[in-house]
Scaffold this motif. Sequence first.
Motif, PDB file in Angstrom:
ATOM      1  N   ALA A 188       0.832  -1.205   0.000  1.00 30.77           N
ATOM      2  CA  ALA A 188       0.000   0.000   0.000  1.00 30.77           C
ATOM      3  C   ALA A 188       0.869   1.258   0.000  1.00 30.77           C
ATOM      4  O   ALA A 188       0.539   2.256  -0.654  1.00 30.77           O
ATOM      5  CB  ALA A 188      -0.921  -0.010   1.214  1.00 30.77           C
ATOM      6  N   GLN A 189       1.992   1.219   0.712  1.00 28.19           N
ATOM      7  CA  GLN A 189       2.900   2.357   0.745  1.00 28.19           C
ATOM      8  C   GLN A 189       3.529   2.589  -0.624  1.00 28.19           C
ATOM      9  O   GLN A 189       3.660   3.736  -1.070  1.00 28.19           O
ATOM     10  CB  GLN A 189       3.991   2.127   1.791  1.00 28.19           C
ATOM     11  CG  GLN A 189       3.471   2.145   3.233  1.00 28.19           C
ATOM     12  CD  GLN A 189       4.537   1.787   4.241  1.00 28.19           C
ATOM     13  OE1 GLN A 189       5.604   1.277   3.891  1.00 28.19           O
ATOM     14  NE2 GLN A 189       4.259   2.048   5.514  1.00 28.19           N
ATOM     15  N   LEU A 215       2.198   1.716  -3.508  1.00 25.86           N
ATOM     16  CA  LEU A 215       1.145   2.207  -4.399  1.00 25.86           C
ATOM     17  C   LEU A 215       0.846   3.679  -4.130  1.00 25.86           C
ATOM     18  O   LEU A 215       0.606   4.451  -5.059  1.00 25.86           O
ATOM     19  CB  LEU A 215      -0.130   1.374  -4.211  1.00 25.86           C
ATOM     20  CG  LEU A 215      -0.104  -0.051  -4.761  1.00 25.86           C
ATOM     21  CD1 LEU A 215      -1.386  -0.777  -4.404  1.00 25.86           C
ATOM     22  CD2 LEU A 215       0.087  -0.049  -6.275  1.00 25.86           C
ATOM     23  N   ASP A 216       0.864   4.053  -2.847  1.00 23.14           N
ATOM     24  CA  ASP A 216       0.579   5.444  -2.496  1.00 23.14           C
ATOM     25  C   ASP A 216       1.641   6.369  -3.090  1.00 23.14           C
ATOM     26  O   ASP A 216       1.316   7.459  -3.568  1.00 23.14           O
ATOM     27  CB  ASP A 216       0.544   5.595  -0.974  1.00 23.14           C
ATOM     28  CG  ASP A 216       0.077   6.982  -0.556  1.00 23.14           C
ATOM     29  OD1 ASP A 216      -1.104   7.300  -0.766  1.00 23.14           O
ATOM     30  OD2 ASP A 216       0.909   7.748  -0.020  1.00 23.14           O
ATOM     31  N   GLN A 217       2.894   5.925  -3.068  1.00 22.70           N
ATOM     32  CA  GLN A 217       3.967   6.714  -3.666  1.00 22.70           C
ATOM     33  C   GLN A 217       3.767   6.840  -5.175  1.00 22.70           C
ATOM     34  O   GLN A 217       4.024   7.901  -5.764  1.00 22.70           O
ATOM     35  CB  GLN A 217       5.321   6.069  -3.371  1.00 22.70           C
ATOM     36  CG  GLN A 217       5.713   6.097  -1.899  1.00 22.70           C
ATOM     37  CD  GLN A 217       6.992   5.324  -1.623  1.00 22.70           C
ATOM     38  OE1 GLN A 217       7.597   4.750  -2.532  1.00 22.70           O
ATOM     39  NE2 GLN A 217       7.413   5.292  -0.373  1.00 22.70           N
ATOM     40  N   PHE A 276       0.797   6.561  -6.791  1.00 27.44           N
ATOM     41  CA  PHE A 276      -0.394   7.346  -7.091  1.00 27.44           C
ATOM     42  C   PHE A 276      -0.198   8.831  -6.780  1.00 27.44           C
ATOM     43  O   PHE A 276      -0.890   9.675  -7.360  1.00 27.44           O
ATOM     44  CB  PHE A 276      -1.590   6.821  -6.293  1.00 27.44           C
ATOM     45  CG  PHE A 276      -2.061   5.461  -6.733  1.00 27.44           C
ATOM     46  CD1 PHE A 276      -2.149   5.144  -8.070  1.00 27.44           C
ATOM     47  CD2 PHE A 276      -2.411   4.505  -5.798  1.00 27.44           C
ATOM     48  CE1 PHE A 276      -2.574   3.887  -8.485  1.00 27.44           C
ATOM     49  CE2 PHE A 276      -2.847   3.259  -6.198  1.00 27.44           C
ATOM     50  CZ  PHE A 276      -2.929   2.952  -7.539  1.00 27.44           C
ATOM     51  N   ALA A 277       0.718   9.138  -5.853  1.00 27.50           N
ATOM     52  CA  ALA A 277       0.900  10.527  -5.426  1.00 27.50           C
ATOM     53  C   ALA A 277       1.216  11.433  -6.613  1.00 27.50           C
ATOM     54  O   ALA A 277       0.760  12.575  -6.691  1.00 27.50           O
ATOM     55  CB  ALA A 277       2.001  10.615  -4.373  1.00 27.50           C
ATOM     56  N   ARG A 330      -2.054  12.275  -8.643  1.00 28.36           N
ATOM     57  CA  ARG A 330      -3.158  12.998  -8.005  1.00 28.36           C
ATOM     58  C   ARG A 330      -3.215  14.460  -8.399  1.00 28.36           C
ATOM     59  O   ARG A 330      -4.261  15.092  -8.325  1.00 28.36           O
ATOM     60  CB  ARG A 330      -3.062  12.877  -6.478  1.00 28.36           C
ATOM     61  CG  ARG A 330      -3.289  11.473  -5.958  1.00 28.36           C
ATOM     62  CD  ARG A 330      -3.337  11.441  -4.446  1.00 28.36           C
ATOM     63  NE  ARG A 330      -3.367  10.059  -3.956  1.00 28.36           N
ATOM     64  CZ  ARG A 330      -2.502   9.545  -3.114  1.00 28.36           C
ATOM     65  NH1 ARG A 330      -1.521  10.306  -2.624  1.00 28.36           N
ATOM     66  NH2 ARG A 330      -2.596   8.288  -2.729  1.00 28.36           N
ATOM     67  N   ASP A 373      -8.000   6.785  -6.394  1.00 30.21           N
ATOM     68  CA  ASP A 373      -6.733   6.813  -7.124  1.00 30.21           C
ATOM     69  C   ASP A 373      -6.742   5.846  -8.307  1.00 30.21           C
ATOM     70  O   ASP A 373      -6.366   6.207  -9.435  1.00 30.21           O
ATOM     71  CB  ASP A 373      -5.583   6.447  -6.183  1.00 30.21           C
ATOM     72  CG  ASP A 373      -5.244   7.576  -5.224  1.00 30.21           C
ATOM     73  OD1 ASP A 373      -5.495   8.738  -5.568  1.00 30.21           O
ATOM     74  OD2 ASP A 373      -4.753   7.284  -4.117  1.00 30.21           O
ATOM     75  N   GLN A 374      -7.151   4.615  -8.060  1.00 26.97           N
ATOM     76  CA  GLN A 374      -7.145   3.618  -9.130  1.00 26.97           C
ATOM     77  C   GLN A 374      -8.248   3.892 -10.151  1.00 26.97           C
ATOM     78  O   GLN A 374      -8.055   3.670 -11.356  1.00 26.97           O
ATOM     79  CB  GLN A 374      -7.300   2.218  -8.538  1.00 26.97           C
ATOM     80  CG  GLN A 374      -6.136   1.827  -7.631  1.00 26.97           C
ATOM     81  CD  GLN A 374      -6.212   0.385  -7.170  1.00 26.97           C
ATOM     82  OE1 GLN A 374      -6.033  -0.534  -7.949  1.00 26.97           O
ATOM     83  NE2 GLN A 374      -6.463   0.186  -5.883  1.00 26.97           N
TER      84      GLN A 374
END
Length: 307
Positions: A104-105, A107-109, A111-112, A115, A277-278
Motif C-alpha cells: 500500500a505504501q 502504491l501510495d507513492q 499514485f501521489a 493525483r 486513485d485507481q
Amino acid sequence: MSLFWSIYVGVLVTSNLGLAIFLYIYGTRVKIPIEGDGTTGHSWDNGHLRESVRRLPRWWAMMSLTSIVVAIGYLILFPGFGNYKGLLGWTSEQQVSEARVANAQKLDQMFARYRQYPVNQLAGDSTARQYGNRLFQDNCAACHGTRAEGGHGFPALTVNGDDGDFVVSTALAGRTGVMPPWGAVLGEQGVTDVANYVLSLSGAPHDAARAQAGEPRFKETCAACHGAEGKGTKALGAPDLTDHSWIYGGDLASVEQSIRDGRTGHMPAWKDRLGEDQLRLIAAWLRYNALTEREASIAAPVADARR
C-alpha cells in the motif's frame, strides 16, 4: 486449533521425527553379518554375482543429520508443533498483513504523482494508461468487455468514457438506471412506432412511415429523459439513442422490448474495492480509448468516400 487437533499434530510430528532419528542411528551403526569374502552370502547367476556390503556414504549421513537438526530447529522457532507458537512468534497472517502495508505504501507513492493531474491530462500519459488498462481488465472487463465495448445489459464505455469526472463519480458511488415500461401507455402499435423512430435517430434500418408516426409519441413520453433529439442524459442514466451503441440490442424486437417492458441496470459502487486513485487511472484509459474509437469512426466514412 482445538486441543484435540493440537495433540494429534504433536503426536504425528513426534512420531515422524522419532522414526527419522531412529533410522539415522540404526543406518549408521547397524552391523550386517558378512561372509569371509566380505559379502552377505547372497548370490545370483549361479554365484557369478554376489551381494557386497558397504557402509553408508559419509555425505549421506551428514545430509541426513543436517535435515534432522534443521527440522528440530524449525519446530523450536516457528509454529508447527500443535498450538506451540514458536520462539519467533511468526504467523502467516502477520506476514501477509505486513506485505499488504508495504504494498500500500508503494502504491501510495506511485499514485501521489498522478493525483495532481486531472483525468483528461492523465489520458495523455502512456504509463498511467497502462496502469488503468490493467486495472480495467482485472475489475471491469468481465461486464464491459476487454475494450470497453460493452455487452448485452452492459453499456459500452467508449460512449461516455471521454468524460473522466463522470466515469469516476459513477464508479465510486455506483448508479442505477431505470427505463420504465411504456407498453400500457403506448399500446402495441405505439411501441412499434416509437421503436422505429428510435432506430431512425441512429440511421439504423427502420420503417419510415412508422417512425414518422412514432416521433410525436417519443417526444411525449421519452424526451423527458432522452432529450428531444434523443441525445440522452448522463445524470439520469438515459443513454444516447443517436449513436450506434446499444445496451440491450439494436434490432427492432429488442428496442420494442425495452420500450414495452422497461429495463433496469445497476452499476455497483467500487469505492471500497478500488478507491479514487485507481479509478482515476481507469478513467484516463477509458478517455483515451473513447477518443480513439471516436476518431476511428469519424475517419472511416471519410476513407470510404475517397475510394
